[in-house]
Scaffold this motif. Sequence first.
Motif, mmCIF file in Angstrom:
data_model
loop_
_atom_site.group_PDB
_atom_site.id
_atom_site.type_symbol
_atom_site.label_atom_id
_atom_site.label_comp_id
_atom_site.label_asym_id
_atom_site.label_seq_id
_atom_site.Cartn_x
_atom_site.Cartn_y
_atom_site.Cartn_z
ATOM 1 N N ASN A 116 -4.717 -4.199 7.090
ATOM 2 C CA ASN A 116 -3.693 -3.703 6.153
ATOM 3 C C ASN A 116 -4.228 -2.575 5.280
ATOM 4 O OD1 ASN A 116 -1.711 -5.420 6.976
ATOM 5 N ND2 ASN A 116 -1.951 -6.896 5.305
ATOM 6 N N HIS A 120 -0.115 2.246 7.462
ATOM 7 C CA HIS A 120 0.764 1.717 8.513
ATOM 8 C C HIS A 120 2.189 1.540 8.020
ATOM 9 C CE1 HIS A 120 -0.406 -1.883 6.255
ATOM 10 N NE2 HIS A 120 0.701 -2.466 6.721
ATOM 11 N N ASP A 122 5.141 -1.440 8.560
ATOM 12 C CA ASP A 122 5.168 -2.820 9.036
ATOM 13 C C ASP A 122 5.974 -2.949 10.333
ATOM 14 O OD1 ASP A 122 3.625 -3.762 6.948
ATOM 15 O OD2 ASP A 122 5.358 -4.189 5.671
ATOM 16 N N TRP A 261 9.674 -1.686 -0.068
ATOM 17 C CA TRP A 261 9.587 -0.342 0.507
ATOM 18 C C TRP A 261 10.359 -0.274 1.806
ATOM 19 C CZ3 TRP A 261 5.419 -3.722 0.164
ATOM 20 C CH2 TRP A 261 4.852 -4.159 1.361
ATOM 21 N N HIS A 268 2.148 2.552 4.127
ATOM 22 C CA HIS A 268 1.438 1.949 2.993
ATOM 23 C C HIS A 268 0.090 1.437 3.468
ATOM 24 C CE1 HIS A 268 3.557 -1.337 4.989
ATOM 25 N NE2 HIS A 268 2.601 -2.144 4.556
ATOM 26 N N ARG A 284 5.178 -11.871 1.522
ATOM 27 C CA ARG A 284 6.094 -10.815 1.966
ATOM 28 C C ARG A 284 7.267 -11.373 2.748
ATOM 29 N NH1 ARG A 284 3.740 -7.085 6.311
ATOM 30 N NH2 ARG A 284 5.329 -8.016 7.620
HETATM 31 MN MN MN Z 1 1.926 -3.843 5.704
#
Ligand code: MN
Length: 301
Positions: A116, A120, A122, A261, A268, A284
């Motif tokens: 992370n 990248h 998601d 986002w 991010h 998340r």
């Molecule tokens: Mn991510």
Amino acid sequence: MRNTLGLTFTPLHPVFAAECFGVDISEAISPAIAAAIDDAMDQYAVLVFRRGTPLTTEQQIRFTKSLGELEPPYTKIEAEEGARLDNPLLSDISNLAPGDRILSREDRKRLFTLGNQMWHSDSSYKTVPAKYSALCAHVIPPTGSDTEFADMRAAWDMLDPGTKDQIKDLVTEHSRIFSKGALGIQFTEKELRDFAPVRQPLVRTHPHTGRHSLFLSSHAGRIVGRPLPEALMLLRELTEHATQREFVYRHKWRVGDLVMWDNRVTMHRGRPYEDMKYPRDLRRTTLTCGAPAMEYSQALQ
Ligand code: MN
Ligand code: OGA
């Protein structure tokens, strides 16, 4: 800016990202409020809600669901003892095992989570990638561990016309094999099958605003029809361009923050911290785009 619903959006950066005031996201929100938040996401791409207290699992799921459809489950990499969180709809973005013990240095979940820290978007490794991600902070270490966001619309806008023309129709391939593989992670036969690369447009068009954006991610590892070194060099070049300081907002976490986002128009990355020493617990929820990104990519003018 204050609209009639009492919502206020205060920019956090010259290009994108804003803090939202005037709504309690722990309560159910009306369709009108949800629409106003969606509009603000179209404009700012990153929204920060600062509450001081983390949302409960149910509150976070309800809030996220009021803005779209949650992503279906995907192969999870878990700590050796299994899942820590009570609900599979939450992604565990932490350095913790069940019981909140800090993961050992060699734990595979820890090594995956280190990925992370590469820029990248998601779920770009899924044919139907992610729309919004909402990340809620439960425990934050004393130093480090900020999250950075980069605006891929600004990155597209700032390319020179010649480059835009050369790349606008390119198709990339994304897989966790490329991103985690770059860190030296080895995969089982099953993972190699599960993580087979998927195709994504290199340039996307936002369905509401019509703005173009670069669709980059650490998961991108091939360009269809290009030799591998040329593909990797171009992806690296574009990523460097897209993550210049002027396109980057850096979020310094406080417990209780929820940052949301739009993965279609941003990248991010997490920043390093002493993860063998301090716990960091973020959770998340993720909304799906609902259709393959390839279907949204239209011929660009
Ligand atoms: Mn991510
Ligand atoms: C994520 C992610 C970065 C961080 O939650 O998708 O990439 O700083 N997080 O934890």
